[in-house]
Scaffold this active site. Structure first.
Site, PDB file in Angstrom:
ATOM      1  N   GLY A  15       2.262   7.713   1.245  1.00 44.40           N
ATOM      2  CA  GLY A  15       1.683   7.113   0.259  1.00 44.40           C
ATOM      3  C   GLY A  15       1.794   7.466  -1.155  1.00 44.40           C
ATOM      4  O   GLY A  15       0.957   7.174  -2.080  1.00 44.40           O
ATOM      5  N   GLY A  18       1.520   4.745  -4.248  1.00 48.08           N
ATOM      6  CA  GLY A  18       0.206   4.121  -4.250  1.00 48.08           C
ATOM      7  C   GLY A  18      -0.428   4.782  -5.576  1.00 48.08           C
ATOM      8  O   GLY A  18      -0.135   5.535  -6.361  1.00 48.08           O
ATOM      9  N   LEU A  19      -1.664   4.414  -5.861  1.00 42.82           N
ATOM     10  CA  LEU A  19      -2.513   4.737  -6.967  1.00 42.82           C
ATOM     11  C   LEU A  19      -2.727   6.170  -6.871  1.00 42.82           C
ATOM     12  O   LEU A  19      -2.560   7.001  -7.886  1.00 42.82           O
ATOM     13  CB  LEU A  19      -4.176   3.988  -6.581  1.00 42.82           C
ATOM     14  CG  LEU A  19      -5.239   4.726  -7.573  1.00 42.82           C
ATOM     15  CD1 LEU A  19      -5.059   4.410  -9.038  1.00 42.82           C
ATOM     16  CD2 LEU A  19      -6.507   3.914  -7.056  1.00 42.82           C
ATOM     17  N   GLY A  21      -1.217   8.520  -4.997  1.00 48.40           N
ATOM     18  CA  GLY A  21       0.114   9.272  -4.755  1.00 48.40           C
ATOM     19  C   GLY A  21       0.868   9.621  -6.299  1.00 48.40           C
ATOM     20  O   GLY A  21       1.291  10.353  -6.647  1.00 48.40           O
ATOM     21  N   TYR A 144     -11.723  -0.508   8.907  1.00 46.96           N
ATOM     22  CA  TYR A 144     -11.258   0.725   7.919  1.00 46.96           C
ATOM     23  C   TYR A 144     -12.089   2.027   8.194  1.00 46.96           C
ATOM     24  O   TYR A 144     -11.714   3.249   8.445  1.00 46.96           O
ATOM     25  CB  TYR A 144     -11.205   0.294   6.703  1.00 46.96           C
ATOM     26  CG  TYR A 144     -10.899   1.188   5.541  1.00 46.96           C
ATOM     27  CD1 TYR A 144      -9.707   1.466   5.152  1.00 46.96           C
ATOM     28  CD2 TYR A 144     -11.676   1.788   4.799  1.00 46.96           C
ATOM     29  CE1 TYR A 144      -9.250   2.192   4.091  1.00 46.96           C
ATOM     30  CE2 TYR A 144     -11.617   2.821   3.880  1.00 46.96           C
ATOM     31  CZ  TYR A 144     -10.294   3.021   3.435  1.00 46.96           C
ATOM     32  OH  TYR A 144     -10.120   3.886   2.400  1.00 46.96           O
ATOM     33  N   LYS A 148     -10.802   5.746   9.727  1.00 49.49           N
ATOM     34  CA  LYS A 148     -10.946   6.900   8.697  1.00 49.49           C
ATOM     35  C   LYS A 148     -11.635   7.902   9.413  1.00 49.49           C
ATOM     36  O   LYS A 148     -11.294   8.932   9.368  1.00 49.49           O
ATOM     37  CB  LYS A 148     -11.249   6.554   7.426  1.00 49.49           C
ATOM     38  CG  LYS A 148     -10.421   5.585   6.718  1.00 49.49           C
ATOM     39  CD  LYS A 148      -9.383   6.526   6.021  1.00 49.49           C
ATOM     40  CE  LYS A 148      -8.382   5.790   5.021  1.00 49.49           C
ATOM     41  NZ  LYS A 148      -7.368   6.787   4.606  1.00 49.49           N
ATOM     42  N   HIS A 187      -9.474  -3.612  -5.395  1.00 49.15           N
ATOM     43  CA  HIS A 187     -10.994  -3.062  -5.677  1.00 49.15           C
ATOM     44  C   HIS A 187     -11.574  -3.597  -7.029  1.00 49.15           C
ATOM     45  O   HIS A 187     -10.707  -4.254  -7.756  1.00 49.15           O
ATOM     46  CB  HIS A 187     -10.880  -1.590  -5.784  1.00 49.15           C
ATOM     47  CG  HIS A 187     -10.828  -0.761  -4.498  1.00 49.15           C
ATOM     48  ND1 HIS A 187      -9.662  -0.421  -3.749  1.00 49.15           N
ATOM     49  CD2 HIS A 187     -11.682  -0.589  -3.261  1.00 49.15           C
ATOM     50  CE1 HIS A 187      -9.944   0.069  -2.738  1.00 49.15           C
ATOM     51  NE2 HIS A 187     -11.067   0.045  -2.394  1.00 49.15           N
TER      52      HIS A 187
END
Ligand code: NAP
Ligand code: GDP
Length: 322
Positions: A15, A18-19, A21, A144, A148, A187
């Site tokens: 990942g 992504g945000l 990462g 989710y 998790k 989000h």
């Protein structure tokens, strides 16, 4: 990860595009990289981690000694509401593939990412690390959340049965450059930034979804990045650790929307669409475990971090994920 300069460390970040990462990449490239480390940031183009063979090939290629596991199907409240089964299946598969291949390739340490939104819905506050499994999660994101939570179960198993240092962090809501700015699926903060960008172009007011009353703690992706690198190097418990700003920094969605409006010089009215779901009222997290380890860690003030993020979004509108 001891700072022994004679040992070569390969840190694989799933990942990595992504945000979070991109936040880690920024921090690593701006002074945090150590001489003996090489960092590899994976995207879904390097390997589809829902596919066992693809995961096996990418781990065999890089043979990581350390892994930061971020890759996941991630979405905001409204994205989760639409696709709980898909959130469960994809995340269960990715997590099993990644942890098993990390183990089979000899990775000593894996830090995976949970979230404060996976805690029990009916609970006392503030939430701490010991409460993760003590009741069902909120209905809106049960898929989710259960997927998790199983990372924590696997970490326990890899630590007990395989003598590995596999652990997890629990961040609160995250924001920063390279977020998912898709209005329907993303989000709240990136969604509001995108809505304000459009509202400014169209000369319209901003519509905030829900009542604006729910409360959230927000952490800047670059602060989280510094904390996750610390976790990789220094934190040796298999049990998770909450990485969040303090309880005193929790703010309402209304206040968050006002802050984003200010950071983007938006002066028109804020309208609240109360037909839309509010989701969890709050998930106030207790960061005292983190504070015990790092009493002096300084979080970037939210107004500063929001300004940097909004400026990044406006400057990179064409390439931003949306
Ligand atoms: P993100 O911006 O949506 O990035 C997701 C990353 O996962 C991307 O690099 C994506 O690759 C990769 N990915 C997704 N599916 C994949 C697949 N099948 N195979 C390989 N790679 C795949 O997510 P994020 O916000 O950075 O989240 C990082 C972690 O933090 C996640 O574990 C998330 O659950 C957790 N977290 C997030 C928040 C939040 O507020 N955002 C809060 C708490 C916890 P591509 O770029 O190639 O698509
Ligand atoms: P959550 O923190 O896991 O519930 O996920 P979100 O970040 O998607 O939503 C947080 C809160 O922001 C919820 O109460 C939403 O009703 C509210 N909200 C207000 N406007 C928006 C918006 O434009 N997008 C999203 N995703 N949430 C919004």
């Amino acid at each position: 990860m001891e700072n022994d300069s004679s040992t070569k460390h390969v840190v694989l970040v799933t990942g990595g595009t992504g945000l979070v990462g991109k936040g880690i990449k920024y921090v690593v490239e701006n002074g945090e990289k150590r001489e003996n480390e090489s960092w590899v940031f994976l995207s879904s183009k390097d390997a589809d981690l829902t596919d066992y063979e693809s995961t096996k090939a990418v781990f065999a290629k890089h043979k990581p000694t350390h892994v930061i596991h971020l890759a996941a199907k991630v979405g905001g409240l409204y994205g989760n509401l639409r696709a709980n089964l898909e959130f469960f299946r994809q995340n269960m598969t990715i997590n099993d593939n990644v942890l098993q291949n990390a183990y089979q390739n000899g990775a000593q340490k894996v830090v995976s990412c949970l979230s404060t939104c996976i805690f029990p819905d009916k609970t006392s506050y503030p939430i701490n690390e010991t409460m993760l499994h003590k009741g069902p999660p909120h209905d809106s994101n049960y898929g989710y959340s259960y997927a998790k939570r199983m990372i924590d179960v696997m970490n326990r198993g890899y630590s007990q049965d395989c003598d590995c240092k596999y652990t997890s962090v629990i961040p609160c809501n995250i924001f920063g450059p390279h977020d998912n700015y898709n209005i329907e699926d993303g989000h709240v903060l990136p969604g509001l930034m995108h809505k304000i960008y459009k509202a400014k172009l169209e000369g319209k007011p901003l519509t905030v979804w829900g009542t604006g009353k729910p409360l959230r703690q927000f952490i800047y992706s670059r602060d989280l990045a510094r904390l996750m690198i610390w976790t990789l190097r220094e934190y040796n418990e298999p049990e998770p650790i909450i990485l969040s700003v303090g309880e005193e920094d929790e703010i309402s969605i209304r206040n968050a929307a006002e802050k984003v409006a200010k950071a983007m010089n938006f002066t028109k009215e804020l309208i609240f669409d109360t037909e839309k779901a509010d989701g969890q009222y709050k998930k106030t997290a207790d960061n005292s475990k983190l504070r015990k380890y790092l009493p002096d860690f300084k979080f970037t003030p939210i107004d500063v971090a929001l300004k940097e993020t909004c400026d990044w979004f406006v400057d990179n509108y064409e390439i931003a994920r949306k």
